[in-house]
Design a protein around this motif. Structure first.
Motif, PDB file in Angstrom:
ATOM      1  N   ILE A 182       0.841  -1.208   0.000  1.00 50.03           N
ATOM      2  CA  ILE A 182       0.000   0.000   0.000  1.00 50.03           C
ATOM      3  C   ILE A 182       0.875   1.255   0.000  1.00 50.03           C
ATOM      4  O   ILE A 182       0.601   2.226  -0.718  1.00 50.03           O
ATOM      5  CB  ILE A 182      -0.940  -0.013   1.215  1.00 50.03           C
ATOM      6  CG1 ILE A 182      -1.957  -1.162   1.079  1.00 50.03           C
ATOM      7  CG2 ILE A 182      -1.677   1.321   1.344  1.00 50.03           C
ATOM      8  CD1 ILE A 182      -2.838  -1.347   2.297  1.00 50.03           C
ATOM      9  N   VAL A 183       1.962   1.233   0.788  1.00 49.39           N
ATOM     10  CA  VAL A 183       2.890   2.369   0.820  1.00 49.39           C
ATOM     11  C   VAL A 183       3.522   2.585  -0.551  1.00 49.39           C
ATOM     12  O   VAL A 183       3.622   3.724  -1.034  1.00 49.39           O
ATOM     13  CB  VAL A 183       3.979   2.129   1.895  1.00 49.39           C
ATOM     14  CG1 VAL A 183       5.093   3.167   1.775  1.00 49.39           C
ATOM     15  CG2 VAL A 183       3.373   2.169   3.284  1.00 49.39           C
ATOM     16  N   ILE A 184       3.936   1.495  -1.201  1.00 49.41           N
ATOM     17  CA  ILE A 184       4.510   1.602  -2.545  1.00 49.41           C
ATOM     18  C   ILE A 184       3.505   2.193  -3.515  1.00 49.41           C
ATOM     19  O   ILE A 184       3.822   3.101  -4.310  1.00 49.41           O
ATOM     20  CB  ILE A 184       4.979   0.215  -3.031  1.00 49.41           C
ATOM     21  CG1 ILE A 184       6.156  -0.287  -2.195  1.00 49.41           C
ATOM     22  CG2 ILE A 184       5.363   0.268  -4.517  1.00 49.41           C
ATOM     23  CD1 ILE A 184       6.556  -1.721  -2.511  1.00 49.41           C
ATOM     24  N   ASP A 185       2.280   1.713  -3.452  1.00 49.42           N
ATOM     25  CA  ASP A 185       1.255   2.176  -4.389  1.00 49.42           C
ATOM     26  C   ASP A 185       0.944   3.652  -4.210  1.00 49.42           C
ATOM     27  O   ASP A 185       0.668   4.366  -5.180  1.00 49.42           O
ATOM     28  CB  ASP A 185      -0.015   1.347  -4.204  1.00 49.42           C
ATOM     29  CG  ASP A 185      -1.073   1.671  -5.230  1.00 49.42           C
ATOM     30  OD1 ASP A 185      -0.816   1.442  -6.419  1.00 49.42           O
ATOM     31  OD2 ASP A 185      -2.145   2.167  -4.830  1.00 49.42           O
ATOM     32  N   LEU A 186       1.021   4.136  -2.968  1.00 48.19           N
ATOM     33  CA  LEU A 186       0.686   5.538  -2.689  1.00 48.19           C
ATOM     34  C   LEU A 186       1.882   6.479  -2.834  1.00 48.19           C
ATOM     35  O   LEU A 186       1.755   7.689  -2.591  1.00 48.19           O
ATOM     36  CB  LEU A 186       0.103   5.662  -1.285  1.00 48.19           C
ATOM     37  CG  LEU A 186      -1.228   4.926  -1.054  1.00 48.19           C
ATOM     38  CD1 LEU A 186      -1.682   5.082   0.395  1.00 48.19           C
ATOM     39  CD2 LEU A 186      -2.303   5.419  -2.007  1.00 48.19           C
ATOM     40  N   GLY A 187       3.041   5.923  -3.222  1.00 51.37           N
ATOM     41  CA  GLY A 187       4.206   6.780  -3.469  1.00 51.37           C
ATOM     42  C   GLY A 187       5.118   6.957  -2.289  1.00 51.37           C
ATOM     43  O   GLY A 187       5.959   7.863  -2.283  1.00 51.37           O
ATOM     44  N   GLY A 188       5.006   6.140  -1.272  1.00 51.66           N
ATOM     45  CA  GLY A 188       5.852   6.284  -0.097  1.00 51.66           C
ATOM     46  C   GLY A 188       7.120   5.462  -0.136  1.00 51.66           C
ATOM     47  O   GLY A 188       7.881   5.462   0.835  1.00 51.66           O
ATOM     48  N   HIS A 192       9.499   7.126  -4.617  1.00 50.72           N
ATOM     49  CA  HIS A 192       8.469   8.183  -4.488  1.00 50.72           C
ATOM     50  C   HIS A 192       7.558   8.272  -5.712  1.00 50.72           C
ATOM     51  O   HIS A 192       7.074   9.353  -6.041  1.00 50.72           O
ATOM     52  CB  HIS A 192       9.131   9.543  -4.224  1.00 50.72           C
ATOM     53  CG  HIS A 192       9.957   9.571  -2.973  1.00 50.72           C
ATOM     54  ND1 HIS A 192       9.427   9.416  -1.721  1.00 50.72           N
ATOM     55  CD2 HIS A 192      11.310   9.701  -2.807  1.00 50.72           C
ATOM     56  CE1 HIS A 192      10.395   9.462  -0.812  1.00 50.72           C
ATOM     57  NE2 HIS A 192      11.551   9.633  -1.448  1.00 50.72           N
ATOM     58  N   ARG A 193       7.316   7.177  -6.355  1.00 56.39           N
ATOM     59  CA  ARG A 193       6.438   7.174  -7.544  1.00 56.39           C
ATOM     60  C   ARG A 193       5.083   6.615  -7.167  1.00 56.39           C
ATOM     61  O   ARG A 193       4.969   5.468  -6.740  1.00 56.39           O
ATOM     62  CB  ARG A 193       7.062   6.346  -8.670  1.00 56.39           C
ATOM     63  CG  ARG A 193       6.211   6.351  -9.941  1.00 56.39           C
ATOM     64  CD  ARG A 193       7.028   5.837 -11.129  1.00 56.39           C
ATOM     65  NE  ARG A 193       7.347   4.432 -11.020  1.00 56.39           N
ATOM     66  CZ  ARG A 193       6.571   3.448 -11.506  1.00 56.39           C
ATOM     67  NH1 ARG A 193       5.432   3.750 -12.120  1.00 56.39           N
ATOM     68  NH2 ARG A 193       6.934   2.183 -11.395  1.00 56.39           N
ATOM     69  N   ARG A 194       4.056   7.423  -7.326  1.00 56.70           N
ATOM     70  CA  ARG A 194       2.700   6.994  -7.028  1.00 56.70           C
ATOM     71  C   ARG A 194       2.169   6.177  -8.198  1.00 56.70           C
ATOM     72  O   ARG A 194       2.155   6.639  -9.339  1.00 56.70           O
ATOM     73  CB  ARG A 194       1.796   8.206  -6.780  1.00 56.70           C
ATOM     74  CG  ARG A 194       0.371   7.832  -6.371  1.00 56.70           C
ATOM     75  CD  ARG A 194      -0.476   9.095  -6.217  1.00 56.70           C
ATOM     76  NE  ARG A 194      -1.866   8.748  -5.923  1.00 56.70           N
ATOM     77  CZ  ARG A 194      -2.352   8.587  -4.705  1.00 56.70           C
ATOM     78  NH1 ARG A 194      -1.554   8.752  -3.653  1.00 56.70           N
ATOM     79  NH2 ARG A 194      -3.620   8.284  -4.508  1.00 56.70           N
ATOM     80  N   ARG A 195       1.695   4.966  -7.885  1.00 55.67           N
ATOM     81  CA  ARG A 195       1.240   4.070  -8.941  1.00 55.67           C
ATOM     82  C   ARG A 195      -0.280   4.062  -9.085  1.00 55.67           C
ATOM     83  O   ARG A 195      -0.805   3.963 -10.178  1.00 55.67           O
ATOM     84  CB  ARG A 195       1.754   2.653  -8.668  1.00 55.67           C
ATOM     85  CG  ARG A 195       3.269   2.528  -8.877  1.00 55.67           C
ATOM     86  CD  ARG A 195       3.825   1.290  -8.212  1.00 55.67           C
ATOM     87  NE  ARG A 195       5.240   1.101  -8.500  1.00 55.67           N
ATOM     88  CZ  ARG A 195       6.223   1.745  -7.881  1.00 55.67           C
ATOM     89  NH1 ARG A 195       5.958   2.634  -6.943  1.00 55.67           N
ATOM     90  NH2 ARG A 195       7.480   1.511  -8.210  1.00 55.67           N
ATOM     91  N   GLY A 196      -0.992   4.104  -7.988  1.00 60.40           N
ATOM     92  CA  GLY A 196      -2.443   4.056  -8.068  1.00 60.40           C
ATOM     93  C   GLY A 196      -2.904   2.779  -8.756  1.00 60.40           C
ATOM     94  O   GLY A 196      -2.459   1.673  -8.434  1.00 60.40           O
ATOM     95  N   PHE A 197      -3.806   2.929  -9.735  1.00 63.88           N
ATOM     96  CA  PHE A 197      -4.298   1.792 -10.519  1.00 63.88           C
ATOM     97  C   PHE A 197      -3.656   1.791 -11.916  1.00 63.88           C
ATOM     98  O   PHE A 197      -4.265   1.340 -12.880  1.00 63.88           O
ATOM     99  CB  PHE A 197      -5.820   1.845 -10.624  1.00 63.88           C
ATOM    100  CG  PHE A 197      -6.515   1.493  -9.338  1.00 63.88           C
ATOM    101  CD1 PHE A 197      -6.877   0.185  -9.064  1.00 63.88           C
ATOM    102  CD2 PHE A 197      -6.777   2.465  -8.384  1.00 63.88           C
ATOM    103  CE1 PHE A 197      -7.510  -0.144  -7.875  1.00 63.88           C
ATOM    104  CE2 PHE A 197      -7.416   2.149  -7.193  1.00 63.88           C
ATOM    105  CZ  PHE A 197      -7.782   0.837  -6.926  1.00 63.88           C
ATOM    106  N   LEU A 274      -1.421  -4.090  -7.684  1.00 61.39           N
ATOM    107  CA  LEU A 274      -1.207  -2.643  -7.714  1.00 61.39           C
ATOM    108  C   LEU A 274       0.254  -2.271  -7.848  1.00 61.39           C
ATOM    109  O   LEU A 274       0.582  -1.196  -8.362  1.00 61.39           O
ATOM    110  CB  LEU A 274      -1.766  -2.000  -6.439  1.00 61.39           C
ATOM    111  CG  LEU A 274      -3.279  -2.084  -6.210  1.00 61.39           C
ATOM    112  CD1 LEU A 274      -3.639  -1.430  -4.875  1.00 61.39           C
ATOM    113  CD2 LEU A 274      -4.057  -1.436  -7.351  1.00 61.39           C
ATOM    114  N   VAL A 275       1.159  -3.145  -7.397  1.00 63.23           N
ATOM    115  CA  VAL A 275       2.578  -2.769  -7.340  1.00 63.23           C
ATOM    116  C   VAL A 275       3.435  -3.443  -8.397  1.00 63.23           C
ATOM    117  O   VAL A 275       4.593  -3.060  -8.588  1.00 63.23           O
ATOM    118  CB  VAL A 275       3.155  -3.073  -5.941  1.00 63.23           C
ATOM    119  CG1 VAL A 275       2.427  -2.266  -4.885  1.00 63.23           C
ATOM    120  CG2 VAL A 275       3.092  -4.554  -5.618  1.00 63.23           C
TER     121      VAL A 275
END
Length: 533
Positions: A182-188, A192-197, A274-275
Motif C-alpha cells: 500500500i505504501v509503494i502504491d501511494l508513493g511512499g 516516491h512514484r505513485r502508482r495508483g491503478f 497494484l505494485v
C-alpha cells in the motif's frame, strides 16, 4: 424413528481399539493458527505471481474471489460434519459413511495424492528462494525435508507447537507485505512514484496474452493457481481428531475463516496487482542478477510479486533478503502441514482396509503412524527432479485440480449428510457448529468446483494452445478420479447409502467424551489473544 445403520457403513478407523485412536494434544491456539495459516505457503507468496501474469490484476482478483467463496462453502460443509463426528479420516471417512465406500476410497486417495505432491512443490519453491543467496540449495533442501519428517514423527504436540509459531511469523509477514505494498502504491517507497491503478490500465486488467475477444476469460488461467493458494485450508477438520475439545475448536475456526480469507488472500492478491505489472518478466522466473546501466549488479528474488514490487520501487537488498527468509519459513511450514494432512488421510485409509495394513500401526510413544509419515514424506524427493520452475508449476497445478475435486466431493457429501439428518429428524441446531446458509453454500461449492474443473483448461477449447500440460493437468486427473471411483464400486459392488440408513452414531465419540469445560480468559491481553487466535 431411526433405522439401523447400513452394514456397509460400519467400517470405522478406530475399530474400538483405544491404541488406534490418535492422541488429543492440539489446543485451541494450535487449531486456530493451523486453520488460518498452516498451509499458507509458496502457492500464495510465489504462485500469486503466476496468477498475476496469467490472469492480469483484475483476472487474478476475480479468480481469488471465486475460489475463495468456494473454499468458504467447502469449509462450512466439512466444519458442520466434523462438529458431529470429529474422528480420524475426516471427510474421506464421511464420504465412506454417508455416500458410499467407493466415494470414500477415491476421495481419500485423491486427497492423499494432492497433499503428497504439494510437499515437493513447497520444497521446489524453497529451492527457488534459497537460490537468491547464490548458494547450492540441495543440502538445505535435504535438511528441510528431514526436519519436517522428524516433526511429524515426534507427534502431534510437536507439530502443533511448530506450526503455531511459524504461523505467527507467516501472518505477521503477510500483514507487513500488504502494508508495504500500500505504501509503494501511494508513493511512499524510496522511488516516491505513485502508482495508483496504473497497472490496471497498462498492461491492462486481464492477461495481455489472451487473444482479442477472449480477455474476459483471462481470469480462468488464474483459477488453478488460486485453488493451489487455498489448498489445505480444511486442515483444521483433519486435525480435529487429535484436538482437545474438537467440536468447540472447529466451530471457532469455521466462524472466523471468512474474515481471514478476505484479509490474507483476497487483499493480498489485490495489492500485488497494484505494485507489479502483470507482464513483468521477473514473475515466476529463477533468481538471477540484473546489471544496471551504471554497472551495478542487483540480485533478484524469484517470483513473488510482493518482493518484485519492493525491488522495483528501490528497497535495498537487505530488506528483500529478510522478506525472502520469511517466505522461506512459510514454505517449510506449509510442507510440514501437508505432510501432516497426507499421512493422517493415509492412516485413515489403512484403517478402513483401503491401504496397506502396515500404514495403520500407531507408535505407542508418539501416537503417530510412523510408516504413514515416512511413506508420505518420500514424495518430497520428487523436488530433486532437475527441471526448476517446471517442477514448481507442475506439482502445484496437479495439486490444485486435486483440491477442486476434494472440495466438490466434500460438498456433495454434505448434501447427502444434510438429507440424512433431515430424514432421520436430527436437528442440526444441536451441533456445536452449523450454518444457516446451508445447503445453499454446499450447492454453490459443488457447482463452483465443477465449473472451475471443466473450464480450467479453457485454452484448449479456444484453440490457441497446444494440447499438452494444460490438458494433462486439467482433465486427466479428474478422469483418473472417476476411473478409481467407478472401478472400486464395480469390483466391490457398493451402492449409494440411503438417507434413512445413514449412520450418525456408530463409533462417534460423544460430546462428554471429547469436550472439556471452556476456560474463560481474564485480563485485556488474554481476552484479545483469545479473540484473535
Amino acid at each position: 424413528m431411526v433405522l439401523p445403520p447400513n452394514p456397509t457403513t460400519n467400517a470405522d478407523e478406530t475399530r474400538g481399539d483405544p491404541a488406534q485412536v490418535p492422541r488429543r494434544q492440539l489446543e485451541q491456539r494450535h487449531i486456530q493458527m493451523i486453520a488460518v495459516a498452516g498451509t499458507v505457503g509458496t502457492a500464495l507468496f510465489l504462485g500469486s505471481g503466476q496468477a498475476l501474469s496469467g490472469g492480469g490484476p483484475v483476472g487474478a482478483l476475480l479468480a481469488y474471489a471465486l475460489v475463495g467463496s468456494v473454499a468458504y462453502a467447502s469449509l462450512c460443509s466439512v466444519g458442520e460434519m466434523t462438529s458431529l463426528a470429529p474422528i480420524p479420516g475426516s471427510f474421506a471417512h464421511y464420504a465412506h459413511r454417508w455416500v458410499d465406500e467407493a466415494t470414500g476410497f477415491a476421495l481419500g486417495w485423491i486427497y492423499f495424492f494432492t497433499n503428497a505432491v504439494t510437499i515437493p512443490a513447497e520444497i521446489a519453491g524453497a529451492e527457488l528462494l534459497i537460490s537468491y543467496w547464490n548458494v547450492n540449495p540441495r543440502p538445505y533442501i535435504v535438511l528441510i525435508l528431514g526436519v519436517i519428517c522428524l516433526v511429524n514423527i515426534f507427534g502431534v504436540r510437536y507439530f502443533g507447537e511448530v506450526e503455531f509459531w511459524l504461523s505467527i511469523v507467516k501472518l505477521t509477514m503477510i500483514a507487513i507485505l500488504i502494508l508495504i505494498s500500500i505504501v509503494i502504491d501511494l508513493g511512499g517507497a524510496p522511488d516516491h512514484r505513485r502508482r495508483g491503478f496504473q497497472y490496471w490500465k497498462d498492461p491492462g486488467p486481464f492477461a495481455a496474452g489472451v487473444p482479442d475477444g477472449y480477455q474476459v476469460l483471462g481470469f480462468m488461467s488464474a483459477v488453478v493457481q488460486s485453488a493451489a493458494a487455498f489448498q489445505g485450508i480444511e486442515i483444521s477438520a483433519i486435525a480435529a481428531s487429535e484436538a482437545v475439545s474438537p467440536r468447540r475448536n472447529v466451530a471457532i475456526a469455521m466462524k472466523r475463516v471468512s474474515v481471514r480469507i478476505c484479509v490474507f488472500y483476497i487483499t493480498g492478491i489485490f495489492v500485488a496487482g497494484l505494485v507489479v505489472p502483470s507482464n513483468d518478466p521477473q514473475l515466476l522466473q529463477p533468481a538471477g542478477n540484473i546489471t544496471h546501466s551504471n554497472g551495478t549488479i542487483e540480485r533478484t528474488v524469484n517470483a513473488s510479486p510482493f518482493v518484485i514490487g519492493m525491488q522495483n520501487s528501490g528497497f535495498g537488498t537487505s530488506v528483500v533478503s529478510i522478506i525472502n527468509a520469511g517466505v522461506l519459513s512459510s514454505a517449510i511450514s506449509a510442507g510440514n502441514s501437508f505432510l501432516f494432512s497426507g499421512s493422517r488421510i493415509l492412516y485413515g485409509l489403512a484403517l478402513r482396509g483401503q491401504a496397506p495394513a502396515c500404514l495403520a500401526k500407531l507408535n505407542t510413544r508418539t501416537g503417530t503412524s510412523i510408516p504413514a509419515v515416512l511413506f508420505t514424506s518420500a514424495f518430497g524427493f520428487l523436488a530433486f527432479l532437475d527441471i526448476k520452475n517446471e517442477t514448481f508449476q507442475w506439482f502445484y497445478n496437479m495439486a490444485a485440480v486435486g483440491q477442486l475435486i476434494t472440495w466438490s466431493v466434500i460438498n456433495f457429501t454434505y448434501l447427502r449428510f444434510y438429507q440424512g439428518m433431515a430424514v432421520q429428524k436430527r436437528p442440526r441446531a444441536d451441533l456445536k457448529y452449523w450454518n444457516r446458509l446451508q445447503p445453499w453454500l454446499a450447492l454453490w461449492g459443488l457447482f463452483g468446483c465443477i465449473v472451475c474443473i471443466f473450464f480450467g483448461g479453457y485454452p484448449i477449447f479456444l484453440g490457441f494452445h497446444k494440447v499438452d500440460r494444460p490438458f494433462i493437468i486439467s482433465y486427466v486427473i479428474p478422469s483418473v478420479f472417476l476411473i478409481v471411483l467407478i472401478g472400486w464400486r464395480h469390483l466391490h459392488q457398493t451402492q449409494m447409502i440411503s438417507a434413512a440408513q445413514m449412520d450418525f452414531e456408530t463409533n462417534i465419540p460423544s460430546v462428554e467424551d471429547t469436550e472439556t469445560p471452556e476456560k474463560v480468559p481474564s485480563g485485556f491481553w488474554a481476552k484479545l489473544a483469545y479473540r484473535l487466535i
